[in-house]
Design an enzyme around this catalytic site. Structure first.
Site, short mmCIF file in Angstrom:
data_model
loop_
_atom_site.label_atom_id
_atom_site.label_comp_id
_atom_site.label_asym_id
_atom_site.label_seq_id
_atom_site.Cartn_x
_atom_site.Cartn_y
_atom_site.Cartn_z
N SER A 1 -1.13 4.76 4.52
CA SER A 1 -2.29 4.37 3.73
C SER A 1 -3.58 4.36 4.56
O SER A 1 -4.01 5.39 5.07
CB SER A 1 -2.01 3.00 3.10
OG SER A 1 -2.98 2.67 2.14
N ASP B 1 -9.02 6.09 0.51
CA ASP B 1 -8.32 5.87 1.78
C ASP B 1 -7.35 7.02 2.02
O ASP B 1 -7.33 8.00 1.27
CB ASP B 1 -7.62 4.50 1.80
CG ASP B 1 -6.40 4.44 0.90
OD1 ASP B 1 -6.34 5.23 -0.07
OD2 ASP B 1 -5.50 3.62 1.13
N ASP C 1 -4.23 7.72 1.65
CA ASP C 1 -3.30 8.22 0.64
C ASP C 1 -3.87 8.14 -0.76
O ASP C 1 -3.18 8.38 -1.74
CB ASP C 1 -1.95 7.50 0.72
CG ASP C 1 -2.03 6.03 0.32
OD1 ASP C 1 -3.12 5.44 0.42
OD2 ASP C 1 -0.99 5.47 -0.07
N ASP D 1 -4.83 5.79 -2.79
CA ASP D 1 -4.53 4.78 -3.80
C ASP D 1 -5.56 3.64 -3.77
O ASP D 1 -5.46 2.70 -4.55
CB ASP D 1 -3.11 4.23 -3.65
CG ASP D 1 -2.85 3.50 -2.35
OD1 ASP D 1 -3.73 3.51 -1.46
OD2 ASP D 1 -1.74 2.94 -2.20
#
Length: 447
Positions: free
Chosen positions: A103, A242, A244, A246
Site C-alpha cells: 500500500s 497511494d 495500490d 485504494d
C-alpha cells in the site's frame, strides 16, 4: 484462534525478511489454496495482482508455486490497483483473489492481501484458519490435479471499463484540467486512462515506476508533488493516490489537501439529499475527526465508528447494510461500486459533484470545521511492548484526566508497521500539544 502472520491488512513486512520471504509466500499460497479448494477437482482459480515493487516478482512466483501445488489455477493480472483485484475476483468467478502490495509503505516493504470469492477481504477468522494451515503440514494435490498458471493481459483494461461505468453518464468532464498522482504505483496506467477517456485534460504525476520509487515523495502520503503540479499547471483538481490506489487525497485548485473525512462528509451529504445514503449513517474509524461527527449529527445522520482498518469499516457496512464508509487516511468505500476502498472511483465521484454543482473544488472540500487533531508516531524495536510499562500507563491516565470533557485521546499500535500512534483532539491547542508530546516522550523513553 490467535494470529501472528496477519495484521490489520493481510501479511506485511520488509521484503526478504520474515514474513515477506519467498518461502513464506509459497506456504501462504499453498495454505490459501488448500483452504479454498472445495473438492478434489481441478476447476478452482485464483487471480493475483500486484503493485510495482521489485519484490512483487519474487512473491508472485512463490505464491503461484504454492497455489498450483494444491490444485489452484492461477490467473496473473500484473500491476493493477487493489480494488481491481476485488472486482476481477468476482467478475472472473474466482475462488480467491490476492493482491501483492504494501500500500502506502516504502518500496522495501511488501504485503499479501486476500479476497474471498465475493470480492471482499477475508475475515479475521478466515485469516486465522489459513495461518493455522501454514503452521501445519499442507497436503499437496495429486500429480494430475496440479494447477496451471496463465497471464491475463487485459486485466487493467477490464478495470478501466468498469471504473468508467461508476461515473454518471449524464455528466461531462471536458474542459476540466486534472492532475493525477499515481505514486509510481499500481494505478500508473489505469487512472490517467480513465480520466482521459472521460474527457479530462490529464496531467500525470508518479507514472514512471522502476521497482524502487513507489510512494517516494509522491502519492497520497506525500501530496506536495500533486499540489505543486496543480499550481504549476493551473489545474482544477488534483487526485493523489497511494501505491495500490485504494486511498486518495483530493487537492483543490489552490493546491490545498482534503483528507478522507472531508471527502466522506461531501459524499454523505450529497447521497443523503439524493436519498442514496443507506441506513442514514456513515461508517468510519476511531481516527475520524470529531468535526465530521458533529457535521453528520447536524444533518440527522450518524457516524458509526470502528477500529482502524478499512476491512473493519467494510465489515460494519455489510453488517448494518450501509453503503458509504472509509478512513481519514483516504480509504473511501462505496459498496454500490466496489468491495474495498477505491481511490480512483472516489475521485470520479468528487468530479461528478463538481460537474453537477458547478462549484470549484475548494468549496466542495470544506464541508466542516475540523476539531484540532494531532497525531504523532513513535517507532519501537521488535519484541518491545512500550505501552505496557508502568510509567507510560501512568502518563496516559493523567492525559485522559486532563482531556476529560474537552476532547479525546487514542493510542494504538499500527497494524502494518512497528509504530505506536498517539492521537488526540482538543479545542485548546496548547493542551493538545502538551498532551501528545508528553505521551510521545514517555513512549520513546520506554521504547
Amino acid at each position: 484462534m490467535t494470529r501472528k502472520l496477519f495484521g490489520t491488512d493481510g501479511v506485511r513486512g520488509e521484503a526478504n525478511s520474515w514474513p515477506m520471504t519467498a518461502e513464506m509466500a509459497l506456504k501462504l499460497g499453498a495454505a490459501a489454496g488448500r483452504y479454498f479448494r472445495r473438492d478434489a477437482g481441478n476447476g478452482h482459480r485464483v487471480v493475483i495482482g500486484k503493485d510495482t515493487r521489485l519484490s512483487g516478482y519474487m512473491l508472485e512466483n512463490a505464491l503461484t508455486a504454492g497455489l498450483t501445488s494444491t490444485g489452484m489455477n492461477v490467473l496473473l493480472l500484473g500491476p493493477v490497483p487493489t480494488p481491481a483485484v476485488g472486482y476481477l475476483t468476482r467478475s472472473m468467478r474466482a475462488d480467491l483473489g490476492i493482491m501483492i502490495s504494501a500500500s502506502h509503505n516504502p518500496a522495501k516493504d511488501n504485503g499479501i492481501k486476500f479476497f474471498g470469492p465475493d470480492g471482499f477481504k477475508l475475515s479475521d477468522e478466515a485469516e486465522a484458519e489459513i495461518e493455522a494451515i501454514v503452521a501445519g503440514e499442507i497436503r499437496p494435490a495429486q500429480p494430475h490435479n496440479i494447477g496451471r498458471a496463465k497471464r491475463i493481459d487485459d486485466g487493467v483494461g477490464r478495470y478501466v471499463e468498469y471504473a468508467k461505468t461508476t461515473f454518471p453518464a449524464r455528466d461531462r468532464l471536458s474542459g476540466l484540467k486534472v492532475v493525477v498522482d499515481c505514486a509510481n504505483g499500481a494505478a500508473y496506467k489505469a487512472a490517467p486512462e480513465v480520466l482521459w477517456e472521460l474527457g479530462c485534460e490529464v496531467i500525470p504525476v508518479g507514472v514512471t515506476p522502476n521497482g524502487h520509487n513507489i510512494n517516494d515523495h509522491c502519492g497520497s502520503t506525500h501530496p506536495a508533488a500533486a499540489s505543486e503540479a496543480v499550481l504549476r499547471h493551473g489545474a482544477d483538481l488534483g487526485i493523489s493516490l497511494d501505491g495500490d490506489a485504494d486511498r486518495v487525497m483530493i487537492l483543490d485548485e489552490r493546491g490545498q489537501v482534503a483528507d478522507g473525512d472531508q471527502i466522506m462528509a461531501l459524499f454523505a451529504r450529497r447521497w443523503a439529499e439524493e436519498g442514496k445514503l443507506r441506513g442514514g449513517a456513515l461508517v468510519a474509524t476511531v481516527m475520524s475527526n470529531l468535526g465530521l461527527e458533529r457535521f453528520l449529527a447536524g444533518r440527522g445522520l450518524r457516524l458509526e465508528r470502528t477500529k482502524v482498518g478499512d476491512r473493519y469499516v467494510v465489515e460494519r457496512m455489510r453488517e448494518g447494510g450501509f453503503n458509504l464508509g472509509g478512513e481519514q487516511s483516504g480509504h473511501i468505500v462505496m459498496t454500490d461500486y466496489a468491495t474495498t476502498g477505491d481511490g480512483l472511483m472516489a475521485g470520479l465521484q468528487f468530479l461528478a459533484a463538481m460537474a453537477e454543482s458547478g462549484q470549484p473544488a475548494s468549496e466542495l472540500t470544506q464541508q466542516f470545521e475540523t476539531v484540532p487533531q494531532l497525531l504523532k508516531n513513535v517507532r519501537y524495536a521488535a519484541g518491545q511492548e512500550p505501552l505496557s510499562t508502568e510509567n507510560v500507563r501512568k502518563v496516559i491516565a493523567e492525559a485522559e484526566a486532563r482531556l476529560a470533557g474537552q476532547g479525546r485521546l487514542l493510542i494504538r499500535k499500527s497494524g502494518t508497521e512497528p509504530l505506536i500512534r498517539v492521537m488526540a483532539e482538543c479545542e485548546d491547542a496548547a493542551l493538545l500539544s502538551d498532551t501528545v508530546d508528553g505521551i510521545v516522550a514517555a513512549v520513546e523513553a520506554a521504547a
